[in-house]
Design a protein around this motif. Structure first.
Motif, mmCIF file in Angstrom:
data_model
loop_
_atom_site.group_PDB
_atom_site.id
_atom_site.type_symbol
_atom_site.label_atom_id
_atom_site.label_comp_id
_atom_site.label_asym_id
_atom_site.label_seq_id
_atom_site.Cartn_x
_atom_site.Cartn_y
_atom_site.Cartn_z
ATOM 1 N N ALA A 30 49.756 32.664 35.542
ATOM 2 C CA ALA A 30 49.300 31.362 36.037
ATOM 3 C C ALA A 30 47.783 31.404 36.121
ATOM 4 C CB ALA A 30 49.914 31.042 37.399
ATOM 5 N N VAL A 31 47.147 30.397 35.578
ATOM 6 C CA VAL A 31 45.696 30.382 35.442
ATOM 7 C C VAL A 31 45.068 29.521 36.533
ATOM 8 C CG1 VAL A 31 45.807 28.462 33.807
ATOM 9 C CG2 VAL A 31 43.804 29.938 33.825
ATOM 10 N N ASP A 32 43.933 29.954 37.064
ATOM 11 C CA ASP A 32 43.081 29.102 37.882
ATOM 12 C C ASP A 32 42.095 28.402 36.951
ATOM 13 O OD1 ASP A 32 44.003 29.386 40.487
ATOM 14 O OD2 ASP A 32 42.751 31.128 40.898
ATOM 15 N N LEU A 33 42.116 27.089 36.936
ATOM 16 C CA LEU A 33 41.175 26.338 36.119
ATOM 17 C C LEU A 33 39.795 26.346 36.771
ATOM 18 C CD1 LEU A 33 43.419 23.262 35.249
ATOM 19 C CD2 LEU A 33 42.891 25.237 33.789
ATOM 20 N N PRO A 34 38.737 26.118 35.994
ATOM 21 C CA PRO A 34 37.397 26.042 36.583
ATOM 22 C C PRO A 34 37.340 25.027 37.722
ATOM 23 C CG PRO A 34 37.264 26.103 34.194
ATOM 24 C CD PRO A 34 38.717 25.975 34.523
ATOM 25 N N SER A 48 36.149 24.031 29.050
ATOM 26 C CA SER A 48 36.266 25.265 29.835
ATOM 27 C C SER A 48 37.689 25.470 30.330
ATOM 28 C CB SER A 48 35.288 25.245 31.011
ATOM 29 O OG SER A 48 35.588 24.206 31.929
ATOM 30 N N ALA A 49 38.394 24.378 30.626
ATOM 31 C CA ALA A 49 39.789 24.492 31.063
ATOM 32 C C ALA A 49 40.672 25.007 29.934
ATOM 33 C CB ALA A 49 40.288 23.143 31.559
ATOM 34 N N ALA A 54 43.514 29.638 27.000
ATOM 35 C CA ALA A 54 43.514 30.583 25.878
ATOM 36 C C ALA A 54 43.328 32.021 26.362
ATOM 37 C CB ALA A 54 42.419 30.204 24.880
ATOM 38 N N ASP A 55 42.444 32.212 27.335
ATOM 39 C CA ASP A 55 42.245 33.558 27.885
ATOM 40 C C ASP A 55 43.509 34.066 28.575
ATOM 41 O OD1 ASP A 55 39.638 33.439 26.987
ATOM 42 O OD2 ASP A 55 38.786 32.933 28.949
ATOM 43 N N ALA A 56 44.207 33.168 29.278
ATOM 44 C CA ALA A 56 45.443 33.570 29.950
ATOM 45 C C ALA A 56 46.524 33.941 28.947
ATOM 46 C CB ALA A 56 45.926 32.446 30.866
ATOM 47 N N ILE A 57 46.585 33.212 27.834
ATOM 48 C CA ILE A 57 47.551 33.555 26.783
ATOM 49 C C ILE A 57 47.271 34.958 26.263
ATOM 50 C CG2 ILE A 57 48.334 33.008 24.443
ATOM 51 C CD1 ILE A 57 47.842 30.048 25.104
ATOM 52 N N GLU A 58 46.002 35.235 25.996
ATOM 53 C CA GLU A 58 45.658 36.573 25.506
ATOM 54 C C GLU A 58 45.984 37.641 26.544
ATOM 55 O OE1 GLU A 58 41.869 39.024 23.598
ATOM 56 O OE2 GLU A 58 41.884 36.830 23.658
ATOM 57 N N GLY A 75 47.498 19.960 34.919
ATOM 58 C CA GLY A 75 47.888 21.092 34.093
ATOM 59 C C GLY A 75 48.563 20.673 32.805
ATOM 60 N N GLY A 76 49.317 19.568 32.844
ATOM 61 C CA GLY A 76 49.940 19.059 31.629
ATOM 62 C C GLY A 76 48.916 18.517 30.657
#
Length: 249
Positions: A30-34, A48-49, A54-58, A75-76
């Motif tokens: 689960a990602v924290d958005l900027p 940036s979101a 993309a970083d969380a997927i990696e 988030g959607g």
């Protein structure tokens, strides 16, 4: 087994997904958005979101790996943008409570966001109270556990209003599930969003409102596991690794 990356709604954080993630039969992040949660104070842009997703997927799938992206509300919208920007990294998209075109109602959203940002401390306290009343118990506590960030609301509204969700959906070739509570006002343009998808399906959750989809984390986790199985090259057995019987929709 394809993992899931979860994306939270406006002013809350990644912790909103904890009750669902704890019931999944597959890896997840689960990602924290900027501007939210652990990234509070950072400026929010759609670019940036999307990069955060993309970083969380990696992080969960490895370099070059793929994940299903599941997001609710803000988030959607971010998930739709990520799928359009990185189609090779998004194995499937579950977009919940985000099928209202923000541009048509941007004036209302800007006014509410501006009001919240004038006194974010007060707005955060009111939001925490309202969220706990709306979803009593663990689901509501998960929404507020990572802290609230009403001060970022104006940036979020501008970013979402300035993004073409229908074009992003049309650019994405993968599976898309548009999941809406039957009582969610953000269903307003769901048919237009569905038509924009190359490979889309619309799912209604009976008697649920906008955030009410989080009220029953067990059934939601089962639904997400089953949707992931439809894009997973190695789906779970009927009895998955948690010992919970598998299910299909």
């Amino acid at each position: 087994m394809v993992p899931i990356v979860f994306v939270h709604g406006i002013r809350v954080s990644a912790t909103m997904w904890d009750p669902v993630r704890s019931r999944l039969g597959r890896p997840s992040a689960a990602v924290d958005l900027p501007g939210h949660g652990s990234r509070r104070g950072e400026p929010f842009t759609m670019e940036s979101a999307v990069q955060a997703v993309a970083d969380a997927i990696e992080g969960v799938a490895g370099s070059g790996g793929r994940a299903v992206v599941a997001g609710l509300s803000l988030g959607g919208y971010v998930g739709i943008a990520a799928a359009g920007r990185f189609p090779g990294r998004v194995a499937g998209l579950v977009a919940m409570g985000c099928t209202a075109s923000p541009g048509r109602r941007a004036g209302i959203y800007r006014s509410v966001a501006s009001l919240a940002a004038r006194d974010p401390g007060l707005a955060n306290r009111i939001s925490a109270y309202g969220l706990r009343r709306l979803l009593p118990g663990p689901a509501g506590e998960a929404l507020v556990a990572g802290g609230l960030s009403c001060e970022v609301a104006p940036q979020v509204v501008e970013a979402v209003a300035g993004h073409d969700q229908l074009a992003a959906l049309a650019a994405y070739p993968g599976r898309v599930w548009l999941v809406n509570g039957a009582r969610d006002p953000f269903r307003a343009d769901e048919r237009a969003f569905l038509r924009a998808c190359r490979n889309g399906r619309l799912i209604h959750l009976p008697r649920r409102g906008h955030l009410g989809v989080l009220a029953a984390p067990g059934p939601l986790a089962r639904l997400l596991d089953d949707l992931c199985d439809q894009v997973d090259p190695a789906p779970r057995d009927r009895a998955d690794q948690t010992g919970r019987p598998g299910s299909r929709v």
